[in-house]
Design a protein around this motif. Structure first.
Motif, PDB file in Angstrom:
ATOM      1  N   HIS A  55      12.920  -3.778  -6.445  1.00  0.00           N
ATOM      2  CA  HIS A  55      13.308  -5.344  -6.654  1.00  0.00           C
ATOM      3  C   HIS A  55      12.347  -6.102  -5.888  1.00  0.00           C
ATOM      4  N   PHE A  56      11.504  -5.506  -4.972  1.00  0.00           N
ATOM      5  CA  PHE A  56      10.617  -6.638  -4.199  1.00  0.00           C
ATOM      6  C   PHE A  56       9.395  -6.569  -4.838  1.00  0.00           C
ATOM      7  N   LYS A  57       9.196  -7.431  -5.728  1.00  0.00           N
ATOM      8  CA  LYS A  57       7.948  -7.606  -6.527  1.00  0.00           C
ATOM      9  C   LYS A  57       6.710  -8.555  -6.154  1.00  0.00           C
ATOM     10  N   GLY A  58       7.313  -9.603  -5.832  1.00  0.00           N
ATOM     11  CA  GLY A  58       6.200 -10.753  -5.131  1.00  0.00           C
ATOM     12  C   GLY A  58       6.514 -11.028  -3.649  1.00  0.00           C
ATOM     13  N   ASN A  59       7.464 -10.273  -3.177  1.00  0.00           N
ATOM     14  CA  ASN A  59       7.700 -10.522  -1.652  1.00  0.00           C
ATOM     15  C   ASN A  59       7.822  -8.979  -0.861  1.00  0.00           C
ATOM     16  N   PHE A  60       7.022  -7.973  -1.313  1.00  0.00           N
ATOM     17  CA  PHE A  60       7.078  -6.847  -0.759  1.00  0.00           C
ATOM     18  C   PHE A  60       6.202  -7.102   0.787  1.00  0.00           C
ATOM     19  N   PRO A  61       6.199  -6.178   1.884  1.00  0.00           N
ATOM     20  CA  PRO A  61       5.439  -6.422   2.803  1.00  0.00           C
ATOM     21  C   PRO A  61       4.029  -5.708   2.653  1.00  0.00           C
ATOM     22  N   ASP A  62       2.831  -6.291   3.238  1.00  0.00           N
ATOM     23  CA  ASP A  62       1.590  -5.473   3.216  1.00  0.00           C
ATOM     24  C   ASP A  62       1.765  -4.169   3.603  1.00  0.00           C
ATOM     25  N   SER A  63       2.237  -4.050   4.714  1.00  0.00           N
ATOM     26  CA  SER A  63       2.168  -2.750   5.479  1.00  0.00           C
ATOM     27  C   SER A  63       3.738  -2.306   6.205  1.00  0.00           C
ATOM     28  N   ILE A  64       3.578  -1.335   6.799  1.00  0.00           N
ATOM     29  CA  ILE A  64       4.968  -0.591   7.354  1.00  0.00           C
ATOM     30  C   ILE A  64       4.608   0.348   8.328  1.00  0.00           C
ATOM     31  N   LYS A  65       5.183   0.159   9.517  1.00  0.00           N
ATOM     32  CA  LYS A  65       4.860   1.186  10.635  1.00  0.00           C
ATOM     33  C   LYS A  65       6.304   1.744  10.878  1.00  0.00           C
ATOM     34  N   ILE A  77      10.325  -0.064  26.618  1.00  0.00           N
ATOM     35  CA  ILE A  77      10.565   1.039  26.097  1.00  0.00           C
ATOM     36  C   ILE A  77       9.242   1.754  25.600  1.00  0.00           C
ATOM     37  N   HIS A  78       9.068   2.825  25.844  1.00  0.00           N
ATOM     38  CA  HIS A  78       7.943   3.644  25.512  1.00  0.00           C
ATOM     39  C   HIS A  78       8.027   3.919  23.951  1.00  0.00           C
ATOM     40  N   TRP A  79       7.217   3.174  22.826  1.00  0.00           N
ATOM     41  CA  TRP A  79       7.591   3.880  21.679  1.00  0.00           C
ATOM     42  C   TRP A  79       6.104   4.508  21.174  1.00  0.00           C
ATOM     43  N   PHE A  80       6.368   5.584  20.400  1.00  0.00           N
ATOM     44  CA  PHE A  80       5.221   6.185  19.999  1.00  0.00           C
ATOM     45  C   PHE A  80       5.179   6.327  18.404  1.00  0.00           C
ATOM     46  N   ASN A  81       3.904   6.230  17.942  1.00  0.00           N
ATOM     47  CA  ASN A  81       3.863   6.217  16.253  1.00  0.00           C
ATOM     48  C   ASN A  81       4.435   7.603  15.675  1.00  0.00           C
ATOM     49  N   ILE A  82       5.246   7.177  14.641  1.00  0.00           N
ATOM     50  CA  ILE A  82       5.549   8.365  13.822  1.00  0.00           C
ATOM     51  C   ILE A  82       4.751   8.080  12.413  1.00  0.00           C
ATOM     52  N   LEU A  83       4.659   6.755  12.081  1.00  0.00           N
ATOM     53  CA  LEU A  83       3.927   6.609  10.776  1.00  0.00           C
ATOM     54  C   LEU A  83       3.002   5.383  11.289  1.00  0.00           C
ATOM     55  N   LYS A  84       1.802   5.439  11.189  1.00  0.00           N
ATOM     56  CA  LYS A  84       0.947   4.495  11.463  1.00  0.00           C
ATOM     57  C   LYS A  84       0.822   3.494  10.276  1.00  0.00           C
ATOM     58  N   PRO A  85       0.529   2.221  10.492  1.00  0.00           N
ATOM     59  CA  PRO A  85       0.565   1.247   9.748  1.00  0.00           C
ATOM     60  C   PRO A  85       0.015   1.745   8.410  1.00  0.00           C
ATOM     61  N   SER A  86       0.913   1.587   7.243  1.00  0.00           N
ATOM     62  CA  SER A  86       0.485   2.095   6.105  1.00  0.00           C
ATOM     63  C   SER A  86       0.786   1.061   4.828  1.00  0.00           C
ATOM     64  N   LYS A  87      -0.130   1.079   3.782  1.00  0.00           N
ATOM     65  CA  LYS A  87       0.005  -0.016   2.969  1.00  0.00           C
ATOM     66  C   LYS A  87       1.241   0.374   2.111  1.00  0.00           C
ATOM     67  N   LEU A  88       1.976  -0.863   1.492  1.00  0.00           N
ATOM     68  CA  LEU A  88       3.062  -0.824   0.497  1.00  0.00           C
ATOM     69  C   LEU A  88       2.693  -1.502  -0.718  1.00  0.00           C
ATOM     70  N   SER A  89       3.462  -1.197  -1.657  1.00  0.00           N
ATOM     71  CA  SER A  89       3.248  -1.404  -3.281  1.00  0.00           C
ATOM     72  C   SER A  89       4.383  -2.505  -3.641  1.00  0.00           C
ATOM     73  N   ALA A  90       4.397  -3.209  -4.661  1.00  0.00           N
ATOM     74  CA  ALA A  90       5.568  -3.836  -5.125  1.00  0.00           C
ATOM     75  C   ALA A  90       6.538  -2.916  -6.021  1.00  0.00           C
ATOM     76  N   ASN A  91       7.920  -2.697  -5.730  1.00  0.00           N
ATOM     77  CA  ASN A  91       8.905  -2.319  -6.543  1.00  0.00           C
ATOM     78  C   ASN A  91       8.502  -0.826  -6.852  1.00  0.00           C
ATOM     79  N   LYS A  92       8.181  -0.051  -5.735  1.00  0.00           N
ATOM     80  CA  LYS A  92       7.845   1.257  -5.850  1.00  0.00           C
ATOM     81  C   LYS A  92       8.347   2.141  -4.637  1.00  0.00           C
TER      82      LYS A  92
END
Length: 371
Positions: A292-302, A318-333
């Motif tokens: 449903h997020f077609k024109g308003n999805f985030p560029d990336s997620i981590k 708090i010590h946070w460690f990466n599980i998923l590095k910044p990764s590109k997202l696409s619309a409605n997918k």
């Protein structure tokens, strides 16, 4: 849009009575003006001035007839899963001269044998329960269930008085509630907030550690202008954009956007949400849905993780460690990301620079004997 004014802290927790959370009506004494299922609708209640049915004025909620026989009206609801109830919202929106004057809530955990006593629900406007169904339900002795909200006055459904919040002081877990209204009338919406308390799955079974049905709760977030982050841990597919987490557009975004070497945009700001997992465990794969997020999805997620043996606080380092590095997202997918985390108890989901996602799943293995 989320309005946090005068909203109690328990309303930030997961919700278990609405239809999208798996809640359902299993019995109601009366559905004359409006069927009980409407009370569990996910949408905001509406009022249509000139809409009538053959039974009277159409109302967006549960409304019983004016009672002309002894007793009072009540219904039994099955919650989305076994949960501790921390609070409720009884919304009387637009029920101004026809709202239920008082209500109370009782709760129980039913055995399979007791559940078998429940009659088949036939939702029908203009109807009331049959004597046969009533006698069958009486075998459950629901009038003797644990009272978690005593008889409490409701306020009329004007904008300034419609939201009736009630804290619940009980650490017991429940699967069903009985909603009593005294003696009749209408309720627009009912919400039941709390924490899921499921049985721990086998150690070798892959489960969604971030699901609300696993007991995951949202502890905090940076922005929830259009939709609350607790929506993204629901077990169903997202219904609309409103059924996801969506932030406002950040005012510090660059005038002209540029890409980094990894393809993500160079932005100075981001939005985040922190979740406490229902079970500690290791994450093997992450699913992110921008449905449903077609024109308003985030560029990336981590996604980051941490193992905390104390309460989370936004101000506590708090010590946070990466599980998923910044990764590109696409619309409605739908997006799938492999990963392999250490044992964690909390995750922090960060989107950049802003926007909305519908659902997140973190599939992994439960680590037993922790906490």
């Amino acid at each position: 849009m989320i309005d946090n004014k005068n909203v109690p802290a328990f309303a930030e927790l997961s919700e278990f009575a609405s239809l999208s959370a798996g809640g359902s009506v299993v019995f109601a004494t009366d559905d004359f003006f409006a069927p009980c299922e409407s009370m569990l609708s996910d949408s905001e209640p509406v009022f249509i001035a000139d809409k009538y049915t053959e039974f009277g004025k159409w109302m967006d909620g549960w409304e019983t007839r004016r009672k002309r026989i002894p007793g009072h009206d009540w219904c039994i609801l099955k919650l989305g899963t076994k949960c501790v109830i921390r609070g409720l919202l009884v919304d009387t929106a637009f029920f101004t001269g026809n709202y239920a004057p008082k209500y109370s809530i009782q709760a129980a955990c039913l055995s399979p044998e007791e559940e078998a006593l429940l009659p088949r629900r036939d939702t029908k406007m203009g109807s009331a329960c049959s004597e046969c169904d009533l006698e069958r339900v009486k075998q459950l002795r629901s009038d003797k269930w644990e009272e978690i909200v005593p008889i409490t006055a409701l306020r009329p459904g004007y904008e300034e008085s419609r939201m009736n919040y009630q804290k619940v002081l009980s650490d017991e877990s429940w699967t069903y509630i009985r909603v009593n209204i005294y003696p009749d009338g209408g309720i627009a919406r009912l919400r039941v907030y709390g924490e899921a308390k499921p049985e721990a799955p086998p150690r070798d079974q892959l489960v969604d550690l971030a699901s609300m049905l696993s007991g995951t709760t949202c502890l905090g977030y940076s922005n929830a202008h259009f939709g609350h982050p607790r929506n993204i841990i629901k077990s169903n597919k997202g219904e609309t954009m409103a059924d996801g987490w969506e932030t406002a557009r950040r005012l510090d975004r660059p005038d002209v956007l540029e890409a980094s070497e990894d393809g993500t945009l160079k932005v100075s700001g981001e939005e985040w949400a922190v979740f406490k997992l229902g079970f500690c465990g290791t994450i093997k794969e992450i699913f992110v849905d921008t449905l449903h997020f077609k024109g308003n999805f985030p560029d990336s997620i981590k996604v980051e993780g941490s193992f905390l043996d104390e309460e989370w606080s936004e101000t506590k380092p708090i010590h946070w460690f990466n599980i998923l590095k910044p990764s590109k997202l696409s619309a409605n997918k739908e997006h799938w990301f492999p990963c392999n985390s250490d044992v964690i108890s909390h995750i922090r989901v960060t989107i950049a620079p802003d926007g909305g996602i519908s659902r997140i799943r973190t599939y992994g293995l439960v680590e037993p004997n922790i906490f």
